[in-house]
Design a protein around this motif. Structure first.
Motif, PDB file in Angstrom:
ATOM      1  N   GLU A   1       0.428  -1.019  -0.063  1.00  0.00           N
ATOM      2  CA  GLU A   1       0.239  -0.065  -0.164  1.00  0.00           C
ATOM      3  C   GLU A   1       0.871   0.916  -0.358  1.00  0.00           C
ATOM      4  O   GLU A   1       0.587   2.388  -0.339  1.00  0.00           O
ATOM      5  N   PHE A   2       1.912   1.105   0.636  1.00  0.00           N
ATOM      6  CA  PHE A   2       2.533   2.367   0.643  1.00  0.00           C
ATOM      7  C   PHE A   2       3.667   2.786  -0.573  1.00  0.00           C
ATOM      8  O   PHE A   2       3.786   3.677  -1.104  1.00  0.00           O
ATOM      9  N   ASN A   3       3.994   1.467  -0.828  1.00  0.00           N
ATOM     10  CA  ASN A   3       4.233   1.795  -2.536  1.00  0.00           C
ATOM     11  C   ASN A   3       3.300   2.165  -3.427  1.00  0.00           C
ATOM     12  O   ASN A   3       3.998   3.285  -4.503  1.00  0.00           O
ATOM     13  N   ARG A   4       2.017   1.466  -3.446  1.00  0.00           N
ATOM     14  CA  ARG A   4       1.602   2.383  -4.356  1.00  0.00           C
ATOM     15  C   ARG A   4       1.238   3.823  -4.447  1.00  0.00           C
ATOM     16  O   ARG A   4       1.156   4.455  -5.174  1.00  0.00           O
ATOM     17  N   LEU A   5       0.820   3.837  -2.828  1.00  0.00           N
ATOM     18  CA  LEU A   5       0.775   5.814  -2.778  1.00  0.00           C
ATOM     19  C   LEU A   5       1.873   5.853  -3.091  1.00  0.00           C
ATOM     20  O   LEU A   5       2.034   7.583  -3.528  1.00  0.00           O
ATOM     21  N   LEU A   6       3.239   5.919  -2.641  1.00  0.00           N
ATOM     22  CA  LEU A   6       4.018   6.966  -2.983  1.00  0.00           C
ATOM     23  C   LEU A   6       4.593   7.159  -4.858  1.00  0.00           C
ATOM     24  O   LEU A   6       4.236   7.983  -5.116  1.00  0.00           O
ATOM     25  N   ASN A   7       4.307   5.529  -5.655  1.00  0.00           N
ATOM     26  CA  ASN A   7       3.943   6.053  -6.762  1.00  0.00           C
ATOM     27  C   ASN A   7       2.851   6.629  -7.834  1.00  0.00           C
ATOM     28  O   ASN A   7       3.085   7.605  -8.134  1.00  0.00           O
ATOM     29  N   ASP A   8       1.995   6.653  -7.093  1.00  0.00           N
ATOM     30  CA  ASP A   8       0.531   7.659  -7.089  1.00  0.00           C
ATOM     31  C   ASP A   8       0.907   9.022  -6.831  1.00  0.00           C
ATOM     32  O   ASP A   8       0.931  10.288  -7.659  1.00  0.00           O
ATOM     33  N   TYR A   9       2.072   9.042  -5.837  1.00  0.00           N
ATOM     34  CA  TYR A   9       2.212  11.335  -5.389  1.00  0.00           C
ATOM     35  C   TYR A   9       3.285  11.371  -5.976  1.00  0.00           C
ATOM     36  O   TYR A   9       3.434  12.961  -6.784  1.00  0.00           O
ATOM     37  N   LEU A  10       3.688  10.216  -6.690  1.00  0.00           N
ATOM     38  CA  LEU A  10       5.214  10.985  -7.179  1.00  0.00           C
ATOM     39  C   LEU A  10       4.721  10.873  -9.007  1.00  0.00           C
ATOM     40  O   LEU A  10       5.036  12.269  -9.320  1.00  0.00           O
ATOM     41  N   LEU A  11       4.634  10.178  -9.310  1.00  0.00           N
ATOM     42  CA  LEU A  11       3.238  10.680 -10.900  1.00  0.00           C
ATOM     43  C   LEU A  11       2.535  12.303 -10.781  1.00  0.00           C
ATOM     44  O   LEU A  11       2.390  12.695 -12.081  1.00  0.00           O
ATOM     45  N   ARG A  12       2.043  12.362  -9.822  1.00  0.00           N
ATOM     46  CA  ARG A  12       1.204  13.393  -9.586  1.00  0.00           C
ATOM     47  C   ARG A  12       2.256  14.615  -9.514  1.00  0.00           C
ATOM     48  O   ARG A  12       1.591  15.724 -10.116  1.00  0.00           O
ATOM     49  N   GLU A  13       3.549  14.546  -8.638  1.00  0.00           N
ATOM     50  CA  GLU A  13       4.536  15.949  -8.635  1.00  0.00           C
ATOM     51  C   GLU A  13       5.013  15.761 -10.353  1.00  0.00           C
ATOM     52  O   GLU A  13       5.607  16.881 -10.986  1.00  0.00           O
ATOM     53  N   LYS A  14       4.966  14.425 -10.658  1.00  0.00           N
ATOM     54  CA  LYS A  14       5.925  14.823 -11.795  1.00  0.00           C
ATOM     55  C   LYS A  14       4.964  15.397 -13.685  1.00  0.00           C
ATOM     56  O   LYS A  14       5.040  16.639 -14.485  1.00  0.00           O
ATOM     57  N   LEU A  15       3.443  15.358 -12.942  1.00  0.00           N
ATOM     58  CA  LEU A  15       2.535  15.521 -14.042  1.00  0.00           C
ATOM     59  C   LEU A  15       2.773  16.927 -13.052  1.00  0.00           C
ATOM     60  O   LEU A  15       2.126  18.047 -14.566  1.00  0.00           O
ATOM     61  N   ASP A  16       2.342  17.151 -12.605  1.00  0.00           N
ATOM     62  CA  ASP A  16       2.573  19.159 -11.499  1.00  0.00           C
ATOM     63  C   ASP A  16       2.991  19.820 -12.727  1.00  0.00           C
ATOM     64  O   ASP A  16       3.244  21.083 -12.606  1.00  0.00           O
ATOM     65  N   LYS A  17       4.598  19.211 -12.183  1.00  0.00           N
ATOM     66  CA  LYS A  17       5.789  20.089 -12.828  1.00  0.00           C
ATOM     67  C   LYS A  17       5.296  20.016 -14.430  1.00  0.00           C
ATOM     68  O   LYS A  17       5.961  21.128 -15.310  1.00  0.00           O
ATOM     69  N   LYS A  18       5.117  19.251 -14.692  1.00  0.00           N
ATOM     70  CA  LYS A  18       5.265  18.952 -16.691  1.00  0.00           C
ATOM     71  C   LYS A  18       3.483  19.995 -17.443  1.00  0.00           C
ATOM     72  O   LYS A  18       3.640  20.539 -17.782  1.00  0.00           O
ATOM     73  N   THR A  19       2.719  20.319 -16.567  1.00  0.00           N
ATOM     74  CA  THR A  19       1.706  20.905 -16.593  1.00  0.00           C
ATOM     75  C   THR A  19       1.642  22.225 -16.200  1.00  0.00           C
ATOM     76  O   THR A  19       0.980  23.501 -16.934  1.00  0.00           O
ATOM     77  N   ARG A  20       2.688  22.356 -15.360  1.00  0.00           N
ATOM     78  CA  ARG A  20       2.465  24.107 -14.259  1.00  0.00           C
ATOM     79  C   ARG A  20       2.270  25.094 -15.125  1.00  0.00           C
ATOM     80  O   ARG A  20       1.506  26.049 -15.432  1.00  0.00           O
TER      81      ARG A  20
END
Length: 90
Positions: A52-71
């Protein structure tokens, strides 16, 4: 007790803390760090916790990358909308 270590170059503090927030209902935890790693201790020692922690880490890592790319585009859209509203109010 389950201890997990993650490289700080791979995961920002924001990503780790957001994932940990959602882990609170599964297990209590403690976050510490050193120069190179995030060190997380979970009170519950279970593969479910790790998965579960790895799933959440991957989810928030993807969100962070998308945020940077679309800012830039999001800021441009916001600016255009605000300028349009200002023109209509003038």
């Amino acid at each position: 007790m389950l201890e997990l270590k993650f490289n700080k170059r791979s995961y920002s503090e924001n990503v780790v803390r957001q994932a940990l927030y959602w882990m609170s209902h599964i297990s209590s935890w403690q976050l510490t760090d050193n120069e190179a790693e995030w060190i997380i201790e979970f009170n519950k020692n279970s593969t479910d916790v790790v998965h579960e922690f790895n799933r959440l880490l991957n989810d928030y890592l993807l969100r962070e990358k998308l945020d940077k790319k679309t800012r830039i585009i999001r800021e441009s859209i916001t600016l255009a909308v605000l300028e349009s509203v200002e023109r209509k109010l003038s």
